[in-house]
Motif scaffolding. Structure first.
Motif, PDB file in Angstrom:
ATOM      1  N   VAL A 115      -0.605  -1.038 -19.183  1.00  0.00           N
ATOM      2  CA  VAL A 115       0.150  -1.169 -17.938  1.00  0.00           C
ATOM      3  C   VAL A 115      -0.489  -2.259 -17.100  1.00  0.00           C
ATOM      4  CG1 VAL A 115       0.826  -0.002 -15.804  1.00  0.00           C
ATOM      5  CG2 VAL A 115       0.889   1.239 -17.981  1.00  0.00           C
ATOM      6  N   GLU A 116       0.351  -3.149 -16.612  1.00  0.00           N
ATOM      7  CA  GLU A 116      -0.110  -4.257 -15.769  1.00  0.00           C
ATOM      8  C   GLU A 116       0.484  -4.047 -14.381  1.00  0.00           C
ATOM      9  OE1 GLU A 116      -0.535  -8.598 -17.141  1.00  0.00           O
ATOM     10  OE2 GLU A 116       1.491  -8.482 -16.307  1.00  0.00           O
ATOM     11  N   GLU A 117      -0.372  -4.014 -13.368  1.00  0.00           N
ATOM     12  CA  GLU A 117       0.126  -3.803 -12.015  1.00  0.00           C
ATOM     13  C   GLU A 117      -0.700  -4.601 -11.020  1.00  0.00           C
ATOM     14  OE1 GLU A 117       0.004   0.390 -11.227  1.00  0.00           O
ATOM     15  OE2 GLU A 117      -2.159   0.443 -11.100  1.00  0.00           O
ATOM     16  N   PRO A 118      -0.154  -4.829  -9.831  1.00  0.00           N
ATOM     17  CA  PRO A 118      -0.885  -5.609  -8.829  1.00  0.00           C
ATOM     18  C   PRO A 118      -2.141  -4.888  -8.354  1.00  0.00           C
ATOM     19  CG  PRO A 118       1.408  -5.237  -8.150  1.00  0.00           C
ATOM     20  CD  PRO A 118       1.165  -4.404  -9.353  1.00  0.00           C
ATOM     21  N   GLN A 119      -3.028  -5.663  -7.720  1.00  0.00           N
ATOM     22  CA  GLN A 119      -4.186  -5.058  -7.066  1.00  0.00           C
ATOM     23  C   GLN A 119      -3.702  -4.053  -6.033  1.00  0.00           C
ATOM     24  OE1 GLN A 119      -7.643  -7.812  -6.202  1.00  0.00           O
ATOM     25  NE2 GLN A 119      -5.932  -9.225  -6.048  1.00  0.00           N
ATOM     26  N   ALA A 120      -4.521  -3.029  -5.798  1.00  0.00           N
ATOM     27  CA  ALA A 120      -4.147  -2.007  -4.825  1.00  0.00           C
ATOM     28  C   ALA A 120      -5.298  -1.777  -3.854  1.00  0.00           C
ATOM     29  CB  ALA A 120      -3.790  -0.700  -5.532  1.00  0.00           C
ATOM     30  N   VAL A 121      -4.952  -1.253  -2.692  1.00  0.00           N
ATOM     31  CA  VAL A 121      -5.940  -0.867  -1.686  1.00  0.00           C
ATOM     32  C   VAL A 121      -5.830   0.636  -1.469  1.00  0.00           C
ATOM     33  CG1 VAL A 121      -5.973  -3.113  -0.526  1.00  0.00           C
ATOM     34  CG2 VAL A 121      -4.352  -1.353   0.230  1.00  0.00           C
ATOM     35  N   VAL A 122      -6.955   1.255  -1.181  1.00  0.00           N
ATOM     36  CA  VAL A 122      -7.018   2.681  -0.839  1.00  0.00           C
ATOM     37  C   VAL A 122      -7.823   2.772   0.447  1.00  0.00           C
ATOM     38  CG1 VAL A 122      -7.667   4.985  -1.615  1.00  0.00           C
ATOM     39  CG2 VAL A 122      -7.055   3.231  -3.306  1.00  0.00           C
ATOM     40  N   ILE A 123      -7.299   3.486   1.441  1.00  0.00           N
ATOM     41  CA  ILE A 123      -7.918   3.483   2.766  1.00  0.00           C
ATOM     42  C   ILE A 123      -8.403   4.876   3.129  1.00  0.00           C
ATOM     43  CG2 ILE A 123      -7.594   2.888   5.199  1.00  0.00           C
ATOM     44  CD1 ILE A 123      -4.951   1.667   2.885  1.00  0.00           C
ATOM     45  N   LEU A 124      -9.657   4.958   3.575  1.00  0.00           N
ATOM     46  CA  LEU A 124     -10.222   6.181   4.153  1.00  0.00           C
ATOM     47  C   LEU A 124     -10.181   5.991   5.664  1.00  0.00           C
ATOM     48  CD1 LEU A 124     -11.708   8.874   4.181  1.00  0.00           C
ATOM     49  CD2 LEU A 124     -13.833   7.637   3.660  1.00  0.00           C
ATOM     50  N   PRO A 125      -9.132   6.508   6.328  1.00  0.00           N
ATOM     51  CA  PRO A 125      -8.920   6.226   7.750  1.00  0.00           C
ATOM     52  C   PRO A 125      -9.367   7.377   8.656  1.00  0.00           C
ATOM     53  CG  PRO A 125      -6.838   6.816   6.701  1.00  0.00           C
ATOM     54  CD  PRO A 125      -7.951   7.078   5.707  1.00  0.00           C
ATOM     55  N   PHE A 126     -10.254   7.058   9.584  1.00  0.00           N
ATOM     56  CA  PHE A 126     -10.739   8.039  10.559  1.00  0.00           C
ATOM     57  C   PHE A 126     -10.114   7.772  11.918  1.00  0.00           C
ATOM     58  CE2 PHE A 126     -14.162   8.278   7.450  1.00  0.00           C
ATOM     59  CZ  PHE A 126     -14.499   9.625   7.453  1.00  0.00           C
TER      60      PHE A 126
END
Length: 197
Positions: A54-65
Motif C-alpha cells: 500500500v502506497e499512501e501520503p505522509q501523515a501527521v498524528v497530533i497529541l493536542p492538550f
C-alpha cells in the motif's frame, strides 16, 4: 539504488547483501486515500518475483492538550474493524502541501476537531507497518489548543470530538481499552521520552 532505498535507515555495510533490486513498478489499484503498488523485484539469491504494498501520503498524528491539560480526542467509525475508534487526531498530507508538515498538523487538528494549537512541536517519525505499506507518520505535540472553528470533515469521515484527562488516556492505553496503533504509539512514546522533559 532507488530514492526509497536512499531514505532508509542505515543498517551498516551488510545492507547491500539484503537489498532487493526493483526492475519495474506500477499501480495495480487506486482509490481515495491510497494506492496498491506492484514492484517487480530480484531477490538477493537471484529469484525474480513481485511484491505488492500500500502506497499512501505522509501523515501527521497530533497529541493536542488544552490549556487545562486535557487531551483532545476523536471518536471515529473505522469500517475495517467495524467499530468506533477513540484516539488522536490524524490526517494525510496533500500533494500541494510542499512538505510543510507543521502546516499539515495544524490543518488536520482544526479540520477534525475544530481546535487550534497555540504551539506545535514535532516529536518523532515512524514507519508503522513497513512490511505492508510505505506510510510515514509524523507525531506532533500541540499545546494550548482552543476550540476556534467548526469541524471541516471529509465526505467519508464520521468523527465526534471528546476530551480526556491525560492520566485517564494513559490508563486506557496501558489497559488495552484503546487499541488504535497511532494513539498507543504516540502516548507511550510521549510518556517514555517527552513528558518529563
Amino acid at each position: 539504488m532507488s530514492e526509497r532505498d536512499a531514505d532508509s535507515d542505515d543498517p551498516g555495510d551488510d545492507a547491500e547483501e539484503l537489498a532487493w533490486e526493483t526492475t519495474g513498478t506500477e499501480i495495480d489499484y487506486t482509490c481515495p486515500g491510497f494506492d496498491v503498488r506492484r514492484d517487480d523485484v530480484v531477490l538477493p539469491n537471484g529469484t525474480e518475483t513481485d511484491f505488492h504494498y500500500v502506497e499512501e501520503p505522509q501523515a501527521v498524528v497530533i497529541l493536542p492538550f488544552t490549556p487545562d491539560g486535557e487531551v483532545v480526542l476523536i471518536e471515529e467509525w473505522r469500517q475495517a474493524v467495524g467499530r468506533v475508534n477513540r484516539g488522536l487526531p490524524a490526517g494525510s498530507a496533500e500533494p500541494d502541501d510542499d512538505d510543510d508538515l507543521d502546516a499539515v498538523a495544524r490543518r488536520e487538528l482544526t479540520e477534525e476537531t475544530g481546535y487550534e494549537a497555540g504551539s506545535l512541536r514535532q516529536l518523532f517519525t515512524i514507519e508503522p507497518a513497513n512490511g505492508l505499506l510505505n506510510s510515514v507518520h509524523h507525531f506532533y505535540l500541540a499545546r494550548d489548543c482552543e476550540p476556534t472553528a467548526e469541524q471541516d470533515l471529509d465526505f467519508n469521515e464520521s468523527i465526534r470530538v471528546s476530551l480526556a484527562a491525560y492520566d485517564d488516556l494513559l490508563s486506557d492505553v496501558l489497559d488495552g481499552e484503546i487499541r488504535d496503533g497511532r494513539t498507543v504509539t504516540g502516548i507511550t512514546r510521549y510518556e517514555l521520552a517527552d513528558r518529563w522533559q
